[in-house]
Write a protein that holds these residues in place. Structure first.
Motif, short mmCIF file in Angstrom:
data_model
loop_
_atom_site.label_atom_id
_atom_site.label_comp_id
_atom_site.label_asym_id
_atom_site.label_seq_id
_atom_site.Cartn_x
_atom_site.Cartn_y
_atom_site.Cartn_z
N ILE A 271 32.02 32.38 39.77
CA ILE A 271 33.45 32.62 40.00
C ILE A 271 34.30 31.62 39.22
O ILE A 271 35.31 31.98 38.60
CB ILE A 271 33.76 32.52 41.51
CG1 ILE A 271 32.94 33.54 42.29
CG2 ILE A 271 35.26 32.72 41.76
CD1 ILE A 271 33.02 33.38 43.79
N GLY A 272 33.91 30.35 39.26
CA GLY A 272 34.65 29.29 38.58
C GLY A 272 33.89 27.99 38.65
O GLY A 272 32.73 27.95 39.09
N THR A 273 34.54 26.92 38.27
CA THR A 273 33.91 25.60 38.30
C THR A 273 34.00 25.04 39.71
O THR A 273 35.09 24.90 40.27
CB THR A 273 34.62 24.64 37.33
OG1 THR A 273 34.58 25.19 36.02
CG2 THR A 273 33.94 23.27 37.32
N VAL A 274 32.84 24.71 40.27
CA VAL A 274 32.80 24.14 41.62
C VAL A 274 33.13 22.66 41.53
O VAL A 274 32.38 21.88 40.94
CB VAL A 274 31.41 24.34 42.28
CG1 VAL A 274 31.41 23.74 43.69
CG2 VAL A 274 31.05 25.82 42.33
N SER A 283 35.79 24.05 46.89
CA SER A 283 36.94 24.06 45.98
C SER A 283 36.47 24.50 44.61
O SER A 283 35.47 24.00 44.09
CB SER A 283 37.58 22.67 45.90
OG SER A 283 38.20 22.33 47.12
N LEU A 284 37.21 25.41 44.02
CA LEU A 284 36.89 25.94 42.69
C LEU A 284 38.08 25.78 41.77
O LEU A 284 39.23 25.79 42.22
CB LEU A 284 36.55 27.44 42.78
CG LEU A 284 35.41 27.88 43.67
CD1 LEU A 284 35.48 29.39 43.88
CD2 LEU A 284 34.07 27.50 43.07
N GLU A 285 37.81 25.65 40.48
CA GLU A 285 38.86 25.73 39.47
C GLU A 285 38.60 26.96 38.62
O GLU A 285 37.48 27.15 38.12
CB GLU A 285 38.90 24.46 38.61
CG GLU A 285 39.50 23.27 39.33
CD GLU A 285 39.73 22.07 38.43
OE1 GLU A 285 39.60 22.22 37.19
OE2 GLU A 285 40.03 20.99 38.96
N VAL A 286 39.63 27.79 38.47
CA VAL A 286 39.49 29.07 37.78
C VAL A 286 40.59 29.19 36.74
O VAL A 286 41.75 28.83 36.99
CB VAL A 286 39.61 30.24 38.80
CG1 VAL A 286 39.55 31.57 38.08
CG2 VAL A 286 38.52 30.15 39.85
N LEU A 291 42.00 34.95 37.05
CA LEU A 291 42.23 34.81 38.48
C LEU A 291 41.92 36.11 39.25
O LEU A 291 41.29 36.08 40.31
CB LEU A 291 43.67 34.36 38.73
CG LEU A 291 44.04 34.06 40.19
CD1 LEU A 291 43.16 32.95 40.75
CD2 LEU A 291 45.51 33.65 40.29
N ASN A 292 42.35 37.24 38.70
CA ASN A 292 42.12 38.50 39.41
C ASN A 292 40.63 38.81 39.55
O ASN A 292 40.17 39.24 40.62
CB ASN A 292 42.84 39.65 38.69
CG ASN A 292 44.34 39.58 38.83
OD1 ASN A 292 44.85 39.02 39.79
ND2 ASN A 292 45.06 40.16 37.87
N GLN A 293 39.88 38.58 38.48
CA GLN A 293 38.44 38.82 38.54
C GLN A 293 37.78 37.88 39.54
O GLN A 293 36.87 38.27 40.28
CB GLN A 293 37.79 38.62 37.16
CG GLN A 293 38.28 39.58 36.09
CD GLN A 293 39.43 39.02 35.27
OE1 GLN A 293 40.42 38.53 35.84
NE2 GLN A 293 39.28 39.08 33.95
N ALA A 294 38.26 36.62 39.56
CA ALA A 294 37.69 35.65 40.50
C ALA A 294 37.95 36.08 41.94
O ALA A 294 37.07 35.99 42.81
CB ALA A 294 38.29 34.27 40.24
N LEU A 295 39.16 36.60 42.21
CA LEU A 295 39.49 37.03 43.57
C LEU A 295 38.66 38.24 43.99
O LEU A 295 38.30 38.40 45.17
CB LEU A 295 40.98 37.34 43.67
CG LEU A 295 41.92 36.13 43.56
CD1 LEU A 295 43.38 36.56 43.54
CD2 LEU A 295 41.68 35.14 44.70
N GLU A 296 38.35 39.10 43.02
CA GLU A 296 37.49 40.25 43.34
C GLU A 296 36.11 39.77 43.77
O GLU A 296 35.54 40.29 44.75
CB GLU A 296 37.37 41.15 42.11
CG GLU A 296 38.61 41.97 41.81
CD GLU A 296 38.42 42.84 40.58
OE1 GLU A 296 37.26 42.96 40.09
OE2 GLU A 296 39.42 43.41 40.10
N LYS A 297 35.56 38.79 43.08
CA LYS A 297 34.25 38.26 43.44
C LYS A 297 34.30 37.53 44.77
O LYS A 297 33.37 37.62 45.58
CB LYS A 297 33.75 37.33 42.33
CG LYS A 297 33.47 38.03 41.01
CD LYS A 297 33.02 37.04 39.94
CE LYS A 297 32.75 37.75 38.62
NZ LYS A 297 32.36 36.80 37.54
N ILE A 298 35.39 36.79 45.00
CA ILE A 298 35.54 36.07 46.28
C ILE A 298 35.60 37.06 47.43
O ILE A 298 35.12 36.78 48.53
CB ILE A 298 36.80 35.17 46.23
CG1 ILE A 298 36.57 34.00 45.28
CG2 ILE A 298 37.15 34.65 47.63
CD1 ILE A 298 37.82 33.17 45.00
#
Length: 328
Positions: A271-274, A283-286, A291-298
């Motif tokens: 999803i992003g950098t832990v 906590s992640l940095e994206v 952002l939209n793709q990350a939220l879909e995975k979350i």
């Protein structure tokens, strides 16, 4: 509002001896010294309005203190122009000096073996402060800073925080219109830092004093300054709102998660950098663009709580210092 300080292509250079290590080089430099130009400040352009509290930020050696010293008239500029309260600072006009103050956290201005009250009396005469104003100002300031009981104690017997509070009272004693604060909270404990910040806010509110502050403590800058000037290698990288730094100059967002159950780091890393992980708190940095793709995975995870924030301003500024440029 009107500009109380402005700088136009303000620059400062030094001629320094250049010598390689070793005895032979030392001998050679005695007969054939080599000199190089060090550019401490290069073509600074800015203006500051009456009543502003502006933070000047930069890594060590960036030119922050040199800038402050030129604005206070302690150093002459090599080129360019500068006006503070309508005066050229380094001409050191007497009326100019009565309207400014410079307080340096790493340099004492009070007499070491005398109590602060005696040094205050000396400054009273230097700055022509009336008896009535002197009693009022010292009383009010010492009360705000909580040092009334220490006014007759020799400076050498005070703690670092107590000495710094006395330095600040001394600097503000003559009601200056412009104050330069260079690392005012350096080395102080948290209660002392808080007391000094509260004092500065109070004085700015009551007197509309214009303040320029350098500090390596971001808590000082975030609490006191709406505007910052970032200097790197003698040049201005950024001049603007402190609150806009994270949104304008970071391509990352911070996502904080509380999960119902633990999720392997390998899945989170997709999803992003832990940046932090403690049991079900993550906590992640994206990247903002992802952002939209990350939220879909979350959305496929057992999420109990989710919070999206800008990257902390301190981290963004640290990145600016490291890169030597702003990145958007």
């Amino acid at each position: 509002m009107s500009s109380i300080i402005y700088a136009d292509n303000l620059s400062k250079s030094y001629t320094v001896l250049h010598k390689k290590p070793g005895i032979s080089s030392s001998i050679k430099s005695l007969f054939s010294p080599e000199y190089v130009q060090k550019h401490a400040i290069k073509n600074l352009n800015f203006s500051i309005e009456t009543g502003e509290v502006v933070g000047i930020l930069g890594p060590n050696g960036a030119g922050k203190t040199t800038t402050m010293k030129m604005l206070a008239g302690i150093l002459h500029a090599s080129s360019g122009t500068c006006k503070v309260l309508g005066y050229t600072p380094w001409e050191r006009d007497k009326s100019f000096r009565k309207r400014i103050a410079m307080i340096m956290g790493q340099k004492n201005s009070l007499w070491w073996d005398l109590p602060a009250s005696d040094s205050f009396l000396l400054n009273k005469e230097i700055y022509d402060v009336s008896d009535k104003d002197f009693v009022k100002v010292v009383g009010e300031m010492s009360e705000i800073l909580g040092v009334v009981h220490l006014l007759n104690t020799p400076i050498r017997n005070l703690s670092l925080g107590e000495r710094m509070k006395m330095e600040i009272i001394s600097g503000f004693l003559h009601n200056p219109e412009v104050v330069f604060l260079d690392e005012p909270s350096i080395g102080l404990d948290i209660p002392s830092q808080r007391a000094i910040r509260d004092f500065i806010k109070t004085i700015n509110s009551l007197r509309n004093t214009t303040l320029l502050i350098t500090s390596h403590y971001m808590a000082d800058i975030e609490e006191l300054c709406k505007r910052v000037i970032i200097i790197h290698d003698g040049s201005i990288l950024y001049d603007g709102s402190l609150k806009d730094i994270s949104s304008n100059f970071s391509d990352q967002k911070k996502i904080s998660l509380v999960l119902q159950s633990e999720v392997p780091v390998e899945i989170l890393s997709e999803i992003g950098t832990v940046t932090e992980k403690e049991d079900v708190r993550v906590s992640l940095e994206v990247n903002k663009n992802n952002l939209n793709q990350a939220l879909e995975k979350i959305g496929r995870l057992p999420v109990v709580d989710l919070n999206i924030q800008e990257i902390p301003v301190e981290k963004v500024i640290d990145e600016i210092f490291t890169l030597g440029k702003v990145r958007g």
